[in-house]
Design an enzyme around this catalytic site. Structure first.
Site, PDB file in Angstrom:
ATOM      1  N   ASN A 126      55.738  92.947  18.431  1.00  0.00           N
ATOM      2  CA  ASN A 126      56.443  92.396  19.593  1.00  0.00           C
ATOM      3  C   ASN A 126      56.729  90.924  19.318  1.00  0.00           C
ATOM      4  OD1 ASN A 126      57.466  91.699  22.081  1.00  0.00           O
ATOM      5  ND2 ASN A 126      55.510  91.809  23.154  1.00  0.00           N
TER       6      ASN A 126
ATOM      7  N   LYS B  54      58.559  88.910  21.010  1.00  0.00           N
ATOM      8  CA  LYS B  54      58.716  88.117  22.234  1.00  0.00           C
ATOM      9  C   LYS B  54      59.959  87.217  22.110  1.00  0.00           C
ATOM     10  CE  LYS B  54      53.815  88.626  23.040  1.00  0.00           C
ATOM     11  NZ  LYS B  54      52.557  88.054  23.557  1.00  0.00           N
TER      12      LYS B  54
ATOM     13  N   HIS C  63      54.802  95.084  30.046  1.00  0.00           N
ATOM     14  CA  HIS C  63      54.004  94.054  29.368  1.00  0.00           C
ATOM     15  C   HIS C  63      53.474  93.045  30.382  1.00  0.00           C
ATOM     16  CE1 HIS C  63      52.873  90.795  26.660  1.00  0.00           C
ATOM     17  NE2 HIS C  63      52.864  91.694  25.696  1.00  0.00           N
TER      18      HIS C  63
ATOM     19  N   GLU D 299      53.094  89.945  30.393  1.00  0.00           N
ATOM     20  CA  GLU D 299      53.878  88.727  30.594  1.00  0.00           C
ATOM     21  C   GLU D 299      55.015  88.968  31.585  1.00  0.00           C
ATOM     22  OE1 GLU D 299      52.800  87.169  26.120  1.00  0.00           O
ATOM     23  OE2 GLU D 299      54.798  87.951  26.522  1.00  0.00           O
TER      24      GLU D 299
ATOM     25  N   GLU E  82      46.458  96.309  26.364  1.00  0.00           N
ATOM     26  CA  GLU E  82      46.379  94.902  25.978  1.00  0.00           C
ATOM     27  C   GLU E  82      45.569  94.139  27.017  1.00  0.00           C
ATOM     28  OE1 GLU E  82      50.054  93.480  23.414  1.00  0.00           O
ATOM     29  OE2 GLU E  82      50.568  93.627  25.527  1.00  0.00           O
TER      30      GLU E  82
ATOM     31  N   GLY F   2      47.516  86.283  22.718  1.00  0.00           N
ATOM     32  CA  GLY F   2      47.909  84.947  22.304  1.00  0.00           C
ATOM     33  C   GLY F   2      46.813  83.908  22.406  1.00  0.00           C
TER      34      GLY F   2
ATOM     35  N   SER G  82      45.767  89.858  19.980  1.00  0.00           N
ATOM     36  CA  SER G  82      45.323  89.084  18.812  1.00  0.00           C
ATOM     37  C   SER G  82      44.892  89.987  17.654  1.00  0.00           C
ATOM     38  CB  SER G  82      44.195  88.122  19.200  1.00  0.00           C
ATOM     39  OG  SER G  82      44.644  87.180  20.153  1.00  0.00           O
TER      40      SER G  82
ATOM     41  N   GLY H  86      51.690  87.690  17.838  1.00  0.00           N
ATOM     42  CA  GLY H  86      51.930  86.578  16.924  1.00  0.00           C
ATOM     43  C   GLY H  86      51.890  86.945  15.455  1.00  0.00           C
TER      44      GLY H  86
END
Length: 264
Positions: free
Chosen positions: A13, A15, A106, A108, A179, A185, A223, A245
């Site tokens: 992902n 982002k 998600h 976020e 998640e 993150g 992570s 990430g």
């Protein structure tokens, strides 16, 4: 309850990253890695979720590969078909562009953009009606975990979509991605044992909804890195990873994928 043998998924992902030039570099590097040490389609499903403006670029790059790598939309509109919805991209438009997979739910988007359960059900309905495969995200906050509510929160998030998923769609069109919000993150991760425990509970919860619970892939996200991928891959109910990430680095993403492929 453990899953039947499920081919793992490793999904990057991206982002709101990266630039077009870096996308080209990434796809070239990842292709080279796969050519040097192939990961077969049978051992691991691979996918990347770029920004909307990079979907076509990434999709074209992947079409040159010797194996399948899916292109995933990071979101989809709650409005169906086409119409006067400025800034929206519908499931039908994704399908028309040969995008077959989409992330929904998600954290976020739930936290920053107000995607509550009613909106998520509308998005999921549109995606499934268009024949898309949905990677549906669930997860608890640190406060919820510390209050002992992790299982309750996650199982409710799964239950939230039960009314709009047909019995035959769970195994064929739904992938669950767990998640923990506190691990996205932040560099923090749930332990492999913690992840397995929640994944097992999710599968038990699915068994109350569908007879196909043992066939539904449940991914871990939060992570995930090359250094810890093997631990998660060894868990019987962890069927892959949704990678944030670390997926922006082609080599790191490759090594995570290789860890899950080798565990299959």
């Amino acid at each position: 309850m453990s899953a039947l043998t499920i081919v793992p998924w490793v999904i990057g992902n991206w982002k709101m990253n990266p630039t077009g030039e870096n996308v080209q570099t990434w796809t070239e590097q990842f292709n080279q890695l796969l050519q040097q040490q192939p990961i077969s389609n049978e051992s691991c499903h691979l996918a990347v979720a770029p920004t909307f403006i990079a979907l076509s670029q990434v999709q074209h790059a992947f079409s040159q590969y010797n194996r399948t790598v899916h292109t995933v939309a990071q979101d989809v509109s709650r409005f169906p078909a086409t119409g006067a919805y400025t800034g929206e991209v519908s499931a039908d438009l994704l399908k028309d562009s040969h995008i077959q997979h989409v992330l929904i739910g998600h954290s976020e988007r739930r936290e920053l953009l107000g995607d509550h359960s009613e909106i998520l059900r509308a998005k999921l309905t549109n995606a499934l009606n268009a024949g898309l495969t949905v990677i549906y995200c669930v997860g608890e906050s640190l406060t919820q975990r510390e209050n002992g509510q992790a299982e309750q929160v996650v199982l409710q998030q799964v239950q939230d979509i039960a009314s709009v998923v047909a019995p035959d769609q769970w195994a064929s069109n739904i992938v669950i991605a767990y998640e923990p919000i506190w691990a996205i993150g932040t560099g923090k991760t749930a332990s492999a044992a913690d992840a397995q425990a929640i994944h097992e509970k999710i599968r038990e919860g699915l068994s109350q909804i569908t007879d196909s619970s043992a066939k539904v892939a449940i991914l871990y996200g939060g992570s995930v890195k090359p250094e810890n991928a093997k631990e998660f891959a060894a868990c019987p109910d962890v069927n892959g990873a949704l990678v944030g990430g670390a997926s922006l680095n082609a080599e790191s993403f490759y090594h995570i994928a290789a860890a899950f492929a080798q565990s299959n």
